[in-house]
Write an enzyme that holds these catalytic residues in place. Sequence first.
Site, mmCIF file in Angstrom:
data_model
loop_
_atom_site.group_PDB
_atom_site.id
_atom_site.type_symbol
_atom_site.label_atom_id
_atom_site.label_comp_id
_atom_site.label_asym_id
_atom_site.label_seq_id
_atom_site.Cartn_x
_atom_site.Cartn_y
_atom_site.Cartn_z
ATOM 1 N N THR A 86 26.103 18.370 -16.413
ATOM 2 C CA THR A 86 26.011 17.147 -15.601
ATOM 3 C C THR A 86 25.160 16.161 -16.415
ATOM 4 O O THR A 86 23.992 15.937 -16.086
ATOM 5 C CB THR A 86 25.361 17.446 -14.230
ATOM 6 O OG1 THR A 86 24.154 18.210 -14.449
ATOM 7 C CG2 THR A 86 26.271 18.240 -13.344
ATOM 8 N N PHE A 153 16.615 27.617 -11.859
ATOM 9 C CA PHE A 153 15.298 27.140 -12.303
ATOM 10 C C PHE A 153 14.869 27.769 -13.628
ATOM 11 O O PHE A 153 13.686 27.725 -13.973
ATOM 12 C CB PHE A 153 14.248 27.443 -11.225
ATOM 13 C CG PHE A 153 14.550 26.795 -9.895
ATOM 14 C CD1 PHE A 153 14.251 25.457 -9.685
ATOM 15 C CD2 PHE A 153 15.157 27.506 -8.873
ATOM 16 C CE1 PHE A 153 14.534 24.843 -8.473
ATOM 17 C CE2 PHE A 153 15.452 26.899 -7.652
ATOM 18 C CZ PHE A 153 15.136 25.569 -7.450
ATOM 19 N N ARG A 155 13.895 28.622 -17.434
ATOM 20 C CA ARG A 155 13.359 27.847 -18.558
ATOM 21 C C ARG A 155 13.976 28.363 -19.838
ATOM 22 O O ARG A 155 14.159 29.580 -19.997
ATOM 23 C CB ARG A 155 11.840 28.032 -18.666
ATOM 24 C CG ARG A 155 11.042 27.343 -17.599
ATOM 25 C CD ARG A 155 9.646 27.912 -17.533
ATOM 26 N NE ARG A 155 9.688 29.349 -17.270
ATOM 27 C CZ ARG A 155 8.641 30.154 -17.327
ATOM 28 N NH1 ARG A 155 7.470 29.698 -17.666
ATOM 29 N NH2 ARG A 155 8.761 31.442 -17.064
ATOM 30 N N GLU A 156 14.262 27.490 -20.760
ATOM 31 C CA GLU A 156 14.749 27.929 -22.065
ATOM 32 C C GLU A 156 13.643 28.729 -22.740
ATOM 33 O O GLU A 156 12.465 28.442 -22.569
ATOM 34 C CB GLU A 156 15.141 26.732 -22.918
ATOM 35 C CG GLU A 156 16.363 26.034 -22.362
ATOM 36 C CD GLU A 156 16.882 24.940 -23.274
ATOM 37 O OE1 GLU A 156 16.518 24.915 -24.458
ATOM 38 O OE2 GLU A 156 17.644 24.110 -22.774
ATOM 39 N N LYS A 205 15.937 21.011 -6.437
ATOM 40 C CA LYS A 205 15.962 21.092 -7.901
ATOM 41 C C LYS A 205 15.378 19.825 -8.549
ATOM 42 O O LYS A 205 14.499 19.896 -9.407
ATOM 43 C CB LYS A 205 17.410 21.313 -8.366
ATOM 44 C CG LYS A 205 17.606 21.319 -9.872
ATOM 45 C CD LYS A 205 16.885 22.483 -10.534
ATOM 46 C CE LYS A 205 16.720 22.250 -12.010
ATOM 47 N NZ LYS A 205 17.490 23.053 -12.874
ATOM 48 N N PHE A 250 1.491 24.280 -16.583
ATOM 49 C CA PHE A 250 2.005 22.912 -16.753
ATOM 50 C C PHE A 250 0.892 21.867 -16.735
ATOM 51 O O PHE A 250 1.082 20.729 -16.321
ATOM 52 C CB PHE A 250 3.117 22.598 -15.730
ATOM 53 C CG PHE A 250 4.413 23.204 -16.180
ATOM 54 C CD1 PHE A 250 4.592 24.574 -16.157
ATOM 55 C CD2 PHE A 250 5.430 22.410 -16.713
ATOM 56 C CE1 PHE A 250 5.748 25.158 -16.644
ATOM 57 C CE2 PHE A 250 6.587 22.989 -17.201
ATOM 58 C CZ PHE A 250 6.740 24.363 -17.159
ATOM 59 N N GLY A 254 -0.352 17.174 -24.518
ATOM 60 C CA GLY A 254 0.271 17.233 -25.838
ATOM 61 C C GLY A 254 1.079 15.981 -26.118
ATOM 62 O O GLY A 254 0.688 14.876 -25.717
ATOM 63 N N CYS A 261 16.173 19.023 -19.746
ATOM 64 C CA CYS A 261 16.048 18.951 -18.277
ATOM 65 C C CYS A 261 15.088 17.870 -17.781
ATOM 66 O O CYS A 261 15.502 16.969 -17.069
ATOM 67 C CB CYS A 261 15.626 20.297 -17.729
ATOM 68 S SG CYS A 261 16.926 21.519 -17.872
HETATM 69 C C1 UDX Z 1 12.492 23.164 -17.306
HETATM 70 C C2 UDX Z 1 11.972 23.828 -16.011
HETATM 71 O O1 UDX Z 1 10.738 24.483 -16.275
HETATM 72 C C3 UDX Z 1 12.998 24.800 -15.465
HETATM 73 O O2 UDX Z 1 12.558 25.333 -14.234
HETATM 74 C C4 UDX Z 1 14.318 24.056 -15.267
HETATM 75 O O3 UDX Z 1 15.325 24.940 -14.806
HETATM 76 C C5 UDX Z 1 14.761 23.402 -16.564
HETATM 77 O O4 UDX Z 1 13.729 22.547 -17.055
HETATM 78 P P1 UDX Z 1 12.695 23.844 -19.873
HETATM 79 O O5 UDX Z 1 13.187 22.459 -20.097
HETATM 80 O O6 UDX Z 1 13.431 24.981 -20.489
HETATM 81 O O7 UDX Z 1 12.625 24.175 -18.303
HETATM 82 O O8 UDX Z 1 11.219 23.922 -20.450
HETATM 83 P P2 UDX Z 1 9.728 23.911 -19.930
HETATM 84 O O9 UDX Z 1 9.062 25.151 -20.376
HETATM 85 O O10 UDX Z 1 9.637 23.604 -18.493
HETATM 86 O O11 UDX Z 1 9.125 22.702 -20.782
HETATM 87 C C6 UDX Z 1 9.661 21.386 -20.692
HETATM 88 C C7 UDX Z 1 8.886 20.441 -21.557
HETATM 89 O O12 UDX Z 1 7.589 20.216 -21.043
HETATM 90 C C8 UDX Z 1 8.673 20.918 -23.000
HETATM 91 O O13 UDX Z 1 8.898 19.835 -23.879
HETATM 92 C C9 UDX Z 1 7.226 21.346 -23.040
HETATM 93 O O14 UDX Z 1 6.657 21.204 -24.311
HETATM 94 C C10 UDX Z 1 6.609 20.381 -22.051
HETATM 95 N N1 UDX Z 1 5.370 20.883 -21.432
HETATM 96 C C11 UDX Z 1 5.413 21.959 -20.597
HETATM 97 C C12 UDX Z 1 4.155 20.245 -21.676
HETATM 98 O O15 UDX Z 1 4.086 19.263 -22.424
HETATM 99 N N2 UDX Z 1 3.028 20.724 -21.061
HETATM 100 C C13 UDX Z 1 3.039 21.788 -20.217
HETATM 101 O O16 UDX Z 1 1.972 22.141 -19.700
HETATM 102 C C14 UDX Z 1 4.261 22.436 -19.982
#
Ligand code: UDX
Length: 434
Positions: A86, A153, A155-156, A205, A250, A254, A261
Amino acid sequence: MEICIIGSGYVGLVSGACFAEVGHSVVCVDNDQRKIDMLLRGEIPIYEPGLEELVQRNVAAKRLRFTNSIEDGVDHSEIVFIAVPTPPQSDGSVDLTYIERVAREIAGVLKPGQYRVVVDKSTVPVKTGEKVDATIRRYNPSAEFDVVSNPEFLREGCAVPDLMRPDRIVVGSASNRATDLMKRLYEPFQSPILVTDVNSAELIKHAANSFLSLKISYINAVSAICEASGADIEMVADGIGMDRRIGRNFLNAGLGYGGSCFPKDVKAFIAIAEELGVPFHLLKEVERINASQLDRFLKKVRDALWVLRDKKIGVWGLTFKPDTDDVRNSVAIELVNKLAGEGAQVAVYDPKGMVKAVEYKLLHPSVRLAESPLDAALGAEALLLATEWKEFARQDFAGVKANMHTPLLFDGRNLLNPKIMREIGFDYHAVGRP
Ligand code: UDX
């Protein structure tokens, strides 16, 4: 149970493998013949820890197979998942053309007297379920089916454990028959199941991903205040995160969030709210703060090097986060290209991201791909850490420093220990910490 998943991308493939692992009989469908051929040869199109073994084990056990035929998939299954892309449109709203097409295709192959639960797993705007339902009815008025929303939900990088042990399973359904089948499907996962109406499930979501993005932007905004005041964002994050109502997850400051996503879902939620007549200004600020993290980081690099043209800069990291090969919407790529765009001679190393960065032609042509972290740092006037791979923390930093022209180190993910780095002799800069 017998199920099929239409769309063998990230969500579809990992979900299919996990459903097979708990004993269901799964058919993964995709209209990309190249992808199906790869999967039939036992090759996995994405890197995800644990996925390859999971797929191989379940194919061998005959619980998982692949096809390009929706008819085959729908015939086989009581539950039909839609897990197609999507993607965002240029205005941030969600492109639902793949969902609509699959809904028509399902309508075209549903046979009389064949009850099916059609489950939307893709991330979609609230009220999409109603449209899928109406579309299938329009193209096949005698079809017997219910539409359910079951957002994913995962995460990669930890998709398999996320799917095998989810915090919660959300099932949006208006039919007891469909809800009962979904509960049976998810029984082996032993996770709490929240049953809601379809609209609420869809909204959960976007609301969840936007909240996590907001949490990241919040801590990043505080990191700017830390820089201005001399406080340490890591201590501040620990201090607020120890409050169980807030939590430490989270809250890592950084270079900001990236990936396929968060940027897309925040934009989509803004567009959805706008369309419903309830503008969500808070989320626009979340986006603004996220973009400003890279600008502030680059300013620090420029302040130290003055002019970037012709400077040798090493960069560690290309993927949008560690433990994945995904480079889509990666802040690290944006960083590398901005440096190269200003004339810097950039050498980059990433444990898994270089192949796709090249394949998708994402890098500025002048960027050199290094063979190792040390190779990226050779002769560099500054070294920048953009993705927090564990491998980077384990480097021999005295050796790295010895091979650099100038020991300037910018840690965009607060991965390294400032005290140790300074003891080694680096001029060390982090995000939001002295
Ligand atoms: C996310 C959601 O966590 C997941 O539930 C959803 O299904 C898809 O989107 P994802 O994109 O795989 O998952 O990665 P995630 O680990 O959530 O990190 C996303 C981004 O946020 C990354 O660029 C990461 O570096 C950043 N991040 C994450 C931060 O900058 N600080 C944090 O504390 C956590």
